[in-house]
Design an enzyme around this catalytic site. Structure first.
Site, PDB file in Angstrom:
ATOM      1  N   SER A 411      -6.711  32.329  34.490  1.00 22.82           N
ATOM      2  CA  SER A 411      -5.837  31.994  33.364  1.00 22.82           C
ATOM      3  C   SER A 411      -5.484  30.506  33.398  1.00 22.82           C
ATOM      4  O   SER A 411      -5.450  29.903  34.467  1.00 22.82           O
ATOM      5  CB  SER A 411      -4.566  32.844  33.485  1.00 22.82           C
ATOM      6  OG  SER A 411      -3.923  32.952  32.242  1.00 22.82           O
ATOM      7  N   PRO A 412      -5.198  29.926  32.234  1.00 22.85           N
ATOM      8  CA  PRO A 412      -4.804  28.512  32.244  1.00 22.85           C
ATOM      9  C   PRO A 412      -3.508  28.318  33.024  1.00 22.85           C
ATOM     10  O   PRO A 412      -2.543  29.046  32.801  1.00 22.85           O
ATOM     11  CB  PRO A 412      -4.597  28.192  30.759  1.00 22.85           C
ATOM     12  CG  PRO A 412      -4.526  29.491  30.050  1.00 22.85           C
ATOM     13  CD  PRO A 412      -5.260  30.483  30.877  1.00 22.85           C
ATOM     14  N   CYS A 414      -1.026  25.093  34.446  1.00 19.33           N
ATOM     15  CA  CYS A 414      -0.673  23.684  34.662  1.00 19.33           C
ATOM     16  C   CYS A 414      -0.474  23.421  36.148  1.00 19.33           C
ATOM     17  O   CYS A 414       0.219  24.196  36.816  1.00 19.33           O
ATOM     18  CB  CYS A 414       0.654  23.401  33.978  1.00 19.33           C
ATOM     19  SG  CYS A 414       0.471  22.465  32.498  1.00 19.33           S
ATOM     20  N   GLN A 489      -8.459  24.281  27.543  1.00 20.32           N
ATOM     21  CA  GLN A 489      -7.307  24.663  26.716  1.00 20.32           C
ATOM     22  C   GLN A 489      -6.617  23.394  26.225  1.00 20.32           C
ATOM     23  O   GLN A 489      -6.157  22.583  27.032  1.00 20.32           O
ATOM     24  CB  GLN A 489      -6.302  25.501  27.504  1.00 20.32           C
ATOM     25  CG  GLN A 489      -5.177  26.028  26.607  1.00 20.32           C
ATOM     26  CD  GLN A 489      -4.046  26.715  27.361  1.00 20.32           C
ATOM     27  OE1 GLN A 489      -3.394  26.108  28.208  1.00 20.32           O
ATOM     28  NE2 GLN A 489      -3.806  27.992  27.060  1.00 20.32           N
ATOM     29  N   TYR A 570       5.291  26.093  22.426  1.00 20.39           N
ATOM     30  CA  TYR A 570       4.843  24.703  22.289  1.00 20.39           C
ATOM     31  C   TYR A 570       4.666  24.379  20.799  1.00 20.39           C
ATOM     32  O   TYR A 570       4.992  25.200  19.935  1.00 20.39           O
ATOM     33  CB  TYR A 570       3.566  24.471  23.116  1.00 20.39           C
ATOM     34  CG  TYR A 570       3.830  24.652  24.602  1.00 20.39           C
ATOM     35  CD1 TYR A 570       4.785  23.859  25.242  1.00 20.39           C
ATOM     36  CD2 TYR A 570       3.177  25.621  25.353  1.00 20.39           C
ATOM     37  CE1 TYR A 570       5.077  24.040  26.596  1.00 20.39           C
ATOM     38  CE2 TYR A 570       3.465  25.807  26.707  1.00 20.39           C
ATOM     39  CZ  TYR A 570       4.409  25.013  27.315  1.00 20.39           C
ATOM     40  OH  TYR A 570       4.708  25.190  28.643  1.00 20.39           O
ATOM     41  N   ARG A 618      -4.649  31.019  22.022  1.00 18.05           N
ATOM     42  CA  ARG A 618      -3.633  31.744  22.810  1.00 18.05           C
ATOM     43  C   ARG A 618      -2.395  31.924  21.952  1.00 18.05           C
ATOM     44  O   ARG A 618      -1.904  30.968  21.357  1.00 18.05           O
ATOM     45  CB  ARG A 618      -3.299  31.002  24.099  1.00 18.05           C
ATOM     46  CG  ARG A 618      -2.302  31.765  24.955  1.00 18.05           C
ATOM     47  CD  ARG A 618      -2.192  31.265  26.383  1.00 18.05           C
ATOM     48  NE  ARG A 618      -2.748  32.254  27.289  1.00 18.05           N
ATOM     49  CZ  ARG A 618      -2.368  32.411  28.564  1.00 18.05           C
ATOM     50  NH1 ARG A 618      -1.468  31.627  29.099  1.00 18.05           N
ATOM     51  NH2 ARG A 618      -2.906  33.345  29.317  1.00 18.05           N
ATOM     52  N   GLY A 711      -3.455  34.869  36.479  1.00 18.76           N
ATOM     53  CA  GLY A 711      -2.937  33.538  36.769  1.00 18.76           C
ATOM     54  C   GLY A 711      -2.524  33.438  38.220  1.00 18.76           C
ATOM     55  O   GLY A 711      -3.300  33.017  39.083  1.00 18.76           O
ATOM     56  N   ARG A 712      -1.305  33.890  38.501  1.00 19.61           N
ATOM     57  CA  ARG A 712      -0.762  33.730  39.857  1.00 19.61           C
ATOM     58  C   ARG A 712      -1.647  34.314  40.949  1.00 19.61           C
ATOM     59  O   ARG A 712      -1.779  33.701  42.013  1.00 19.61           O
ATOM     60  CB  ARG A 712       0.660  34.288  39.903  1.00 19.61           C
ATOM     61  CG  ARG A 712       1.641  33.410  39.139  1.00 19.61           C
ATOM     62  CD  ARG A 712       2.927  34.109  38.822  1.00 19.61           C
ATOM     63  NE  ARG A 712       2.720  35.251  37.941  1.00 19.61           N
ATOM     64  CZ  ARG A 712       3.649  36.148  37.644  1.00 19.61           C
ATOM     65  NH1 ARG A 712       4.845  36.061  38.184  1.00 19.61           N
ATOM     66  NH2 ARG A 712       3.393  37.141  36.812  1.00 19.61           N
TER      67      ARG A 712
HETATM   68  C1  LIG Z   1       2.106  27.579  37.491  1.00 20.08           C
HETATM   69  C2  LIG Z   1       1.746  28.119  36.164  1.00 20.08           C
HETATM   70  C3  LIG Z   1       1.300  27.275  35.166  1.00 20.08           C
HETATM   71  C4  LIG Z   1       0.934  27.762  33.911  1.00 20.08           C
HETATM   72  N1  LIG Z   1       0.422  26.928  32.969  1.00 20.08           N
HETATM   73  C5  LIG Z   1      -0.077  27.418  31.810  1.00 20.08           C
HETATM   74  C6  LIG Z   1      -0.782  26.597  30.916  1.00 20.08           C
HETATM   75  O1  LIG Z   1      -1.015  25.432  31.154  1.00 20.08           O
HETATM   76  N2  LIG Z   1      -1.229  27.136  29.770  1.00 20.08           N
HETATM   77  C7  LIG Z   1      -1.022  28.443  29.468  1.00 20.08           C
HETATM   78  O2  LIG Z   1      -1.426  28.903  28.409  1.00 20.08           O
HETATM   79  N3  LIG Z   1      -0.395  29.255  30.333  1.00 20.08           N
HETATM   80  C8  LIG Z   1       0.069  28.777  31.500  1.00 20.08           C
HETATM   81  N4  LIG Z   1       0.660  29.616  32.398  1.00 20.08           N
HETATM   82  C9  LIG Z   1       0.716  31.057  32.099  1.00 20.08           C
HETATM   83  C10 LIG Z   1      -0.469  31.777  32.745  1.00 20.08           C
HETATM   84  O3  LIG Z   1      -1.691  31.414  32.146  1.00 20.08           O
HETATM   85  C11 LIG Z   1      -0.329  33.280  32.657  1.00 20.08           C
HETATM   86  O4  LIG Z   1      -0.322  33.668  31.298  1.00 20.08           O
HETATM   87  C12 LIG Z   1       0.951  33.781  33.320  1.00 20.08           C
HETATM   88  O5  LIG Z   1       1.103  33.196  34.612  1.00 20.08           O
HETATM   89  C13 LIG Z   1       0.958  35.295  33.456  1.00 20.08           C
HETATM   90  O6  LIG Z   1      -0.138  35.730  34.194  1.00 20.08           O
HETATM   91  P1  LIG Z   1      -0.035  36.143  35.753  1.00 20.08           P
HETATM   92  O7  LIG Z   1       0.996  37.216  35.846  1.00 20.08           O
HETATM   93  O8  LIG Z   1      -1.413  36.608  36.084  1.00 20.08           O
HETATM   94  O9  LIG Z   1       0.373  34.915  36.520  1.00 20.08           O
HETATM   95  C14 LIG Z   1       1.043  29.124  33.651  1.00 20.08           C
HETATM   96  C15 LIG Z   1       1.522  29.980  34.653  1.00 20.08           C
HETATM   97  C16 LIG Z   1       1.844  29.499  35.902  1.00 20.08           C
HETATM   98  C17 LIG Z   1       2.295  30.462  36.972  1.00 20.08           C
END
Ligand SMILES: Cc1cc2nc3c(=O)[nH]c(=O)nc-3n(C[C@H](O)[C@H](O)[C@H](O)COP(=O)(O)O)c2cc1C
Ligand SMILES: Cc1cc2nc3c(=O)[nH]c(=O)nc-3n(C[C@H](O)[C@H](O)[C@H](O)COP(=O)(O)OP(=O)(O)OC[C@H]3O[C@@H](n4cnc5c(N)ncnc54)[C@H](O)[C@@H]3O)c2cc1C
Length: 782
Positions: A411-412, A414, A489, A570, A618, A711-712
């Site tokens: 997942s994206p 930052c 993204q 955003y 997204r 993501g995480r």
């Molecule tokens: C550290 C961090 C940075 C993130 N940055 C972005 C981002 O740049 N763009 C985005 O669409 N989502 C971002 N997210 C959201 C994740 O893509 C994801 O949707 C969210 O963490 C839930 O998924 P997970 O439970 O698998 O972590 C970020 C999440 C985390 C934890």
């Protein structure tokens, strides 16, 4: 001690039994407005786990209950001429009437006074009681009388249902999904004693109206149901007993205790019949109350312990029931599914049952699910093995001319580690490691289209040559060393811009070095955040041009796919949500207007992005806030982007406003992906608290998403996919430098998986149905 119990249903009677056992000297009276055997309904159902509880708390009633019970192990799903059976479920059915007679008899035996035809309308008559248990059922008079205090919330669900009986014997919990000229009807049926089964019929309000059921007598509607389900009922009649059609009320109460009065069972909270937990909850409430009172010094303390200790369990069951009822309410979403995939969806609808869990219990069924999934992939032109297919997670997928080799996605995220928007060594290692780790597709973090489009000073960008060169280096590494595809993204922070790095204070405004922020409307995120400038036409044109320029640079970098970030509050999300868009021009007001600017940007990017490469968007499919975007809006949003040429909708949620109330939990955003995918008919990627490959397979196999992003989990485990592939016996690409490691994990995983499954099977106690079958099996002749 004097205890008055209002209501002689399962909750009231079981509470009387357990409290009397605990305090033999107590004077306990149950007041029931009906006669002793004057009960509505047919059967009730308990799981083996609930029966274990009954055995522990009152063996005599448990024994009598289980003597009367019908046991079954299988769930059978009938759909479009097919039937799929899954074993190992361990359920029992009993007639409600018999259950109440057993509990009445046991209560009397212990010295409880039972008063029938005693309708209580005022609790003042129990002025001398130390404890008043209010167990007066779903329409609780006392919950309503003190509604200001108990604060009940009643969510009357849309579907219509009625409870009937039949003489039809059943050897499984049976779901029948029947297409009719009016629309779909569902039967939930199970046997509860010899020659008697419960039949709950359910349908949506439109089908109900079209079928002309409104105003029919009980017998007439039974005749109508018998016509629809006659092919299955054969010569067995349907029986009625106050079998009115009604809407299920999902009830939650903020408080369960008022002075010495306590709500139990349906009076305090309900759980939808599709998970068969109403009577279980009622009787387990009684257990929790008795436990709490056992060690309490005062009644007040006991009730506080009950309310405090029991709530989480009740809410968990209600949540599972909610998820299940929503599945049944939206059955039309799955109506064109392959029957085996449909049956898999029925089985896994409430999250407790998963792909792995079913593989242990019903390997043939899961093998069929895998085959159906592989056949769909093959139909898309992939030469995949359909006879012995790999698990859904490892099936390829194509978006335009881009093929992803498996369905796991990074997942994206930052990293907040760029300098002036330039990704550095950290990024190369971060993205490189995750590409090598086996995911089929990875997304970059939100990469900003201009300097003032950044969220934080650490965000990556793509507005100059240095950034383009740095991204090219990363893309080249990914392509040179893995089979992963990489998507860029692109986003603009909007009113959440000029904020601190995540670890310094997420979304908090920068104290120094900030820049002017833009949004759909001049509403700050936090009260002390910068007030954004409402975008005028010139700003809209400038930002659009930035998105197009970044798109062209992204193509020059060699990215395989492009995602437009319209989520999480955003800039573009601020246009879509009515909570952040208060404009009065053509870009505000209706959802169609609010979508106008994001769609303009998308169209401009699509025109600049090569036609053979896919694009995704997204979205936040709900704002989790009153008056905000809902799942239904998300379907409209997805359709609009679909018409504009989007290939995939990346379904996230929330982060729009500060006072949102998200309901977190395992896979908590997946229901939105399911809704968008199966209502808007676009490919989706789901994300959010998905942590295991088992969940990934469950989601894909049930048709709830096409790709699954994590993501995480990927932050701590770059090789998530490689490890999962070894576990499931699938193959993923791995650079030659790492092959010895891959060979080892593949070898070990075969053995480890075998050991774990063996342990799980051994640890699982036999269900009562299995024990009963063993006990009644004739001895084999020597
Ligand atoms: C550290 C961090 C940075 C993130 N940055 C972005 C981002 O740049 N763009 C985005 O669409 N989502 C971002 N997210 C959201 C994740 O893509 C994801 O949707 C969210 O963490 C839930 O998924 P997970 O439970 O698998 O972590 C970020 C999440 C985390 C934890
Ligand atoms: C259509 C339908 C189908 C269901 N199917 C199932 C199923 O398959 N499996 C399952 O486990 N559960 C099922 N349930 C739920 C189950 O019936 C309830 O969840 C369970 O009975 C709750 O127990 P209770 O003791 O809280 O309430 P109830 O069983 O409703 O008992 C409340 C009692 O209080 C009495 N009462 C009410 N007001 C007063 C008053 N003022 N004075 C004196 N007495 C009063 C009522 O007469 C009643 O006997 C179903 C419910 C419905 C409506």
């Amino acid at each position: 001690m004097r205890i008055a119990i209002i209501g002689g249903g399962p909750a009231g009677l079981y509470a009387a039994i357990l409290l009397k056992k605990q305090r033999p000297q107590a004077e306990i009276t149950v007041y029931e407005r009906n006669r002793p055997d004057d009960t509505f309904g047919f059967g009730v159902v308990f799981s083996d786990a609930t029966l274990d509880n009954f055995e522990k708390y009152d063996p005599p009633s448990y024994r009598r209950i289980t003597e009367e019970f019908a046991y079954w192990d299988d769930i059978a799903v009938h759909f479009r001429g097919t039937v799929h059976r899954v074993g190992g479920n361990g359920f029992c059915g009993c007639s409600r009437r018999m259950l109440l007679l057993i509990l009445q008899e046991r209560a009397r035996e212990l010295g409880v006074t039972l008063l029938f035809e005693a309708d209580v309308d005022d609790e003042a008559r129990f002025g001398d009681a130390d404890l008043i248990v209010v167990a007066d059922g779903i329409n609780s008079r006392f919950r309503e009388k003190y509604a200001d205090h108990f604060q009940p919330e009643v969510d009357l669900r849309a579907n219509k249902f009625t409870w009937m009986g039949s003489t039809k014997p059943l050897d499984a919990f049976t779901f029948i999904f029947e297409e009719t000229e009016w629309g779909p009807f569902i039967a939930h049926a199970y046997q509860y004693e010899a020659g008697r089964s419960t039949w709950i019929f359910e349908t949506d309000p439109d089908t109900f109206a079209r079928a002309g059921l409104e105003g029919l007598s009980e017998q007439e509607s039974a005749d109508r149901m018998a016509e629809i389900f006659g092919w299955f009922l054969k010569d067995h009649p349907l029986l009625t007993n106050r079998s009115m059609w009604r809407n299920f009320p999902m009830i939650r109460s903020k408080r369960w205790v008022k002075d010495n009065m306590v709500l139990l069972g349906d009076a305090k909270a309900t759980a939808h019949f599709s998970i068969g937990s109403g009577t279980k909850l009622a009787m387990e409430d009684a257990i929790a109350l008795a436990d709490a009172m056992a060690h309490a010094v005062t009644v007040e303390a006991g009730l506080a312990t009950y309310e405090h200790g029991r709530r989480e369990e009740v809410e968990k069951t209600q949540h599972a029931a909610d998820v299940s009822l929503v599945w049944f309410e939206h059955v039309d979403r799955f109506w064109d599914f392959d029957p085996v995939q449909f049956a898999f969806g029925v089985m896994t609808r409430a999250k407790a049952i998963t792909y792995d869990n079913l593989t242990l219990r019903a390997p043939d069924f899961v093998a069929e699910v895998d085959k159906a999934f592989a056949a769909q992939v093959r139909a898309k032109g992939f030469d995949v093995d359909t006879a012995k297919p790999v698990a859904p997670m490892f099936q390829p997928m194509r978006l335009r001319e881009m093929t992803v080799v498996n369905r796991a996605v990074v997942s994206p995220m930052c990293m907040y580690s760029a300098k002036e928007g330039v990704p550095g060594d950290f990024h190369l290692v971060h993205y490189g490691a995750r590409a090598i780790g086996g995911a089929g597709l990875m997304f970059t973090e939100m990469t900003c289209v201009g300097r003032d489009a950044r969220i934080t000073p650490g965000c990556t960008g793509l507005w100059n040559d240095a950034q383009q060169a740095a991204w090219t280096r990363i893309v080249d590494f990914v392509h040179g060393n893995s089979a992963a595809k990489i998507a860029l993204q692109l986003g603009h922070a909007g009113r959440k811009g000029a904020t601190k790095l995540m670890w310094d204070g997420m979304d908090r405004p920068l104290e120094q070095g900030g820049w002017e922020v833009l949004s759909a409307s001049p509403i700050p995120y936090f009260p002390d955040s910068q007030v954004p400038r409402e975008m005028d036409r010139a700003a809209m044109e400038r930002v659009k041009a930035e998105f197009v320029a970044a798109t062209e640079r992204g193509n020059a970098c060699g990215f395989d796919m492009l995602e437009l970030h319209c989520a999480h509050g955003y800039l573009l999300a601020s246009f879509i949500s009515p909570l952040t868009n208060k404009r009065t021009d053509a870009y505000g007001g209706s959802l169609q207007n609010r979508l106008r600017y994001p769609l303009e940007i998308f169209a401009a990017m699509r025109a600049a992005w090569p036609a053979h490469k896919p694009m995704s968007v997204r979205i936040s499919a709900t704002d989790w806030a009153e008056g905000g975007i809902t799942g239904d809006d998300a379907v409209v949003v997805a359709r609009a982007f679909g018409e504009a040429g989007v290939d995939l909708v990346d379904v996230s949620t929330g982060q729009t406003v500060r006072d949102a109330q998200p309901i977190y939990g395992r896979m908590f955003q997946t229901p939105f992906s399911e809704q968008v995918r199966n209502e808007a008919r676009v490919a989706t990627m789901c994300v959010g608290n998905i942590t295991t490959a088992d969940q990934v397979n469950t989601i894909l196999a049930a048709g709830r998403a096409d790709l699954v992003a994590l993501g995480r989990p990927h932050l701590v485990d770059p090789s998530f996919t490689l490890k999962a592939a070894a576990w499931y016996g699938a193959d993923v690409d791995c650079p030659p430098q790492y092959l010895p490691g891959k060979e080892q994990i593949v070898r070990n995983s075969v053995r480890d998986r075998h050991d774990v499954e063996d342990l799980k099977i051994k640890a699982k106690p036999k269900t009562r149905a299995e024990l009963k079958a063993e006990a009644t099996k004739p001895l084999a002749a020597e």
